[in-house]
Write a protein that holds these residues in place. Structure first.
Motif, PDB file in Angstrom:
ATOM      1  N   ARG A  10       0.838  -1.216   0.000  1.00 34.22           N
ATOM      2  CA  ARG A  10       0.000   0.000   0.000  1.00 34.22           C
ATOM      3  C   ARG A  10       0.867   1.258   0.000  1.00 34.22           C
ATOM      4  NH1 ARG A  10      -4.161  -1.151   4.731  1.00 34.22           N
ATOM      5  NH2 ARG A  10      -5.307  -2.807   3.746  1.00 34.22           N
ATOM      6  N   ARG A  11       1.871   1.240   0.852  1.00 32.68           N
ATOM      7  CA  ARG A  11       2.767   2.399   0.984  1.00 32.68           C
ATOM      8  C   ARG A  11       3.511   2.648  -0.333  1.00 32.68           C
ATOM      9  NH1 ARG A  11       4.184   6.900   3.940  1.00 32.68           N
ATOM     10  NH2 ARG A  11       6.405   7.015   4.232  1.00 32.68           N
ATOM     11  N   LEU A  12       4.037   1.580  -0.934  1.00 33.26           N
ATOM     12  CA  LEU A  12       4.758   1.723  -2.200  1.00 33.26           C
ATOM     13  C   LEU A  12       3.834   2.215  -3.315  1.00 33.26           C
ATOM     14  CD1 LEU A  12       7.036  -1.440  -2.085  1.00 33.26           C
ATOM     15  CD2 LEU A  12       7.719   0.952  -1.772  1.00 33.26           C
ATOM     16  N   ARG A  13       2.600   1.714  -3.321  1.00 34.53           N
ATOM     17  CA  ARG A  13       1.632   2.150  -4.333  1.00 34.53           C
ATOM     18  C   ARG A  13       1.315   3.633  -4.158  1.00 34.53           C
ATOM     19  NH1 ARG A  13      -4.298  -0.458  -4.691  1.00 34.53           N
ATOM     20  NH2 ARG A  13      -4.126   0.066  -2.505  1.00 34.53           N
ATOM     21  N   ALA A  14       1.143   4.072  -2.916  1.00 34.62           N
ATOM     22  CA  ALA A  14       0.857   5.484  -2.652  1.00 34.62           C
ATOM     23  C   ALA A  14       2.047   6.365  -3.048  1.00 34.62           C
ATOM     24  CB  ALA A  14       0.519   5.691  -1.176  1.00 34.62           C
ATOM     25  N   LEU A  15       3.247   5.903  -2.760  1.00 35.28           N
ATOM     26  CA  LEU A  15       4.441   6.677  -3.129  1.00 35.28           C
ATOM     27  C   LEU A  15       4.609   6.754  -4.643  1.00 35.28           C
ATOM     28  CD1 LEU A  15       6.935   5.508  -0.366  1.00 35.28           C
ATOM     29  CD2 LEU A  15       5.776   7.726  -0.543  1.00 35.28           C
ATOM     30  N   GLU A  16       4.256   5.678  -5.339  1.00 36.07           N
ATOM     31  CA  GLU A  16       4.304   5.706  -6.803  1.00 36.07           C
ATOM     32  C   GLU A  16       3.256   6.668  -7.349  1.00 36.07           C
ATOM     33  OE1 GLU A  16       5.249   4.882 -10.840  1.00 36.07           O
ATOM     34  OE2 GLU A  16       6.364   4.900  -8.960  1.00 36.07           O
ATOM     35  N   ALA A  17       2.073   6.665  -6.774  1.00 30.04           N
ATOM     36  CA  ALA A  17       1.032   7.613  -7.191  1.00 30.04           C
ATOM     37  C   ALA A  17       1.488   9.054  -6.930  1.00 30.04           C
ATOM     38  CB  ALA A  17      -0.276   7.319  -6.457  1.00 30.04           C
ATOM     39  N   ALA A  29      -7.371   9.902 -12.546  1.00 30.09           N
ATOM     40  CA  ALA A  29      -7.926   8.662 -13.106  1.00 30.09           C
ATOM     41  C   ALA A  29      -6.816   7.825 -13.746  1.00 30.09           C
ATOM     42  CB  ALA A  29      -9.011   8.981 -14.128  1.00 30.09           C
ATOM     43  N   GLU A  30      -5.930   8.475 -14.478  1.00 30.09           N
ATOM     44  CA  GLU A  30      -4.818   7.746 -15.102  1.00 30.09           C
ATOM     45  C   GLU A  30      -3.850   7.205 -14.053  1.00 30.09           C
ATOM     46  OE1 GLU A  30      -4.414  10.190 -19.305  1.00 30.09           O
ATOM     47  OE2 GLU A  30      -3.792  11.176 -17.427  1.00 30.09           O
ATOM     48  N   ILE A  31      -3.593   7.997 -13.028  1.00 30.99           N
ATOM     49  CA  ILE A  31      -2.712   7.548 -11.945  1.00 30.99           C
ATOM     50  C   ILE A  31      -3.332   6.347 -11.240  1.00 30.99           C
ATOM     51  CG2 ILE A  31      -1.769   8.182  -9.679  1.00 30.99           C
ATOM     52  CD1 ILE A  31      -1.414  11.046 -10.834  1.00 30.99           C
ATOM     53  N   PRO A  40     -10.139   7.308  -8.867  1.00 31.87           N
ATOM     54  CA  PRO A  40      -9.252   8.463  -8.718  1.00 31.87           C
ATOM     55  C   PRO A  40      -9.236   8.984  -7.278  1.00 31.87           C
ATOM     56  CG  PRO A  40     -10.633   8.735 -10.661  1.00 31.87           C
ATOM     57  CD  PRO A  40     -11.127   7.517  -9.933  1.00 31.87           C
ATOM     58  N   GLN A  41     -10.390   8.938  -6.611  1.00 30.51           N
ATOM     59  CA  GLN A  41     -10.472   9.421  -5.234  1.00 30.51           C
ATOM     60  C   GLN A  41      -9.633   8.560  -4.288  1.00 30.51           C
ATOM     61  OE1 GLN A  41     -13.169   8.852  -7.209  1.00 30.51           O
ATOM     62  NE2 GLN A  41     -13.775  10.958  -7.618  1.00 30.51           N
ATOM     63  N   VAL A  47      -2.361   9.097  -1.606  1.00 32.53           N
ATOM     64  CA  VAL A  47      -1.296  10.106  -1.656  1.00 32.53           C
ATOM     65  C   VAL A  47      -1.377  11.014  -0.429  1.00 32.53           C
ATOM     66  CG1 VAL A  47      -0.506  12.159  -2.905  1.00 32.53           C
ATOM     67  CG2 VAL A  47      -0.992  10.050  -4.144  1.00 32.53           C
ATOM     68  N   ALA A  48      -2.581  11.417  -0.049  1.00 31.18           N
ATOM     69  CA  ALA A  48      -2.736  12.287   1.130  1.00 31.18           C
ATOM     70  C   ALA A  48      -2.230  11.588   2.383  1.00 31.18           C
ATOM     71  CB  ALA A  48      -4.214  12.683   1.304  1.00 31.18           C
ATOM     72  N   ARG A  49      -2.537  10.300   2.538  1.00 27.29           N
ATOM     73  CA  ARG A  49      -2.044   9.551   3.703  1.00 27.29           C
ATOM     74  C   ARG A  49      -0.517   9.478   3.693  1.00 27.29           C
ATOM     75  NH1 ARG A  49      -6.672   6.402   2.731  1.00 27.29           N
ATOM     76  NH2 ARG A  49      -5.468   4.947   1.472  1.00 27.29           N
ATOM     77  N   ALA A  50       0.060   9.260   2.531  1.00 21.96           N
ATOM     78  CA  ALA A  50       1.524   9.186   2.434  1.00 21.96           C
ATOM     79  C   ALA A  50       2.145  10.527   2.809  1.00 21.96           C
ATOM     80  CB  ALA A  50       1.936   8.783   1.013  1.00 21.96           C
TER      81      ALA A  50
END
Length: 146
Positions: A10-17, A29-31, A40-41, A47-50
């Protein structure tokens, strides 16, 4: 946060986003599509949590550095207070400095209760002013002419 495989993913996915949002012109939406978020939300929330986790670490580091500076100031002030003549002006100044250091450290760590601030705002629009003028005008007219 736990170090389970799921939480790390989850953390890695958020950092990639976050990286995609920062370095590209992709829409949310693309991200979301590229990083495996359902919507998208949900990508925005990830991202906000990261960002909140990163900021918390930075804030804590800053708080620790400021506390170290205040501790040094306290040590210097306490040393001078012990050596000062209790009836002198410098003693009174040192006591004031010591109190300010204590207050600042209490605020830094949230030990003081919240400060209550009361404020009121009064805004009059052009319509409000015009209505007041009309009401005043009507009040000044004799009752028979109304």
């Amino acid at each position: 946060m736990s170090t389970s495989k799921r939480n790390i993913d989850r953390r890695l996915r958020a950092l990639e986003a976050l990286r995609l949002r920062n370095e590209t012109d992709l829409s949310w939406a693309e991200i979301a599509s590229q990083t495996g978020y359902a919507t998208p939300q949900s990508a925005q929330r990830g991202v906000a949590r990261a960002l909140n986790r990163v900021e918390t670490k930075t804030v804590n580091e800053h708080r620790d550095a400021l506390d170290a500076q205040l501790a040094w100031l306290w040590d210097e002030t306490a040393e001078k207070l012990i050596a000062a003549d209790k009836g002198s002006m410098s003693y009174a100044t040192l006591v004031g400095s010591a109190v300010r250091i204590i207050d600042r450290r209490a605020k830094l760590f949230g030990l003081d209760g919240p400060t209550r601030v009361e404020a009121s705002v009064s805004v009059k629009s052009e319509l409000d002013v015009e209505i007041e003028h009309l009401v005043d005008h009507l009040k000044r007219q004799p009752e028979e002419s109304r």
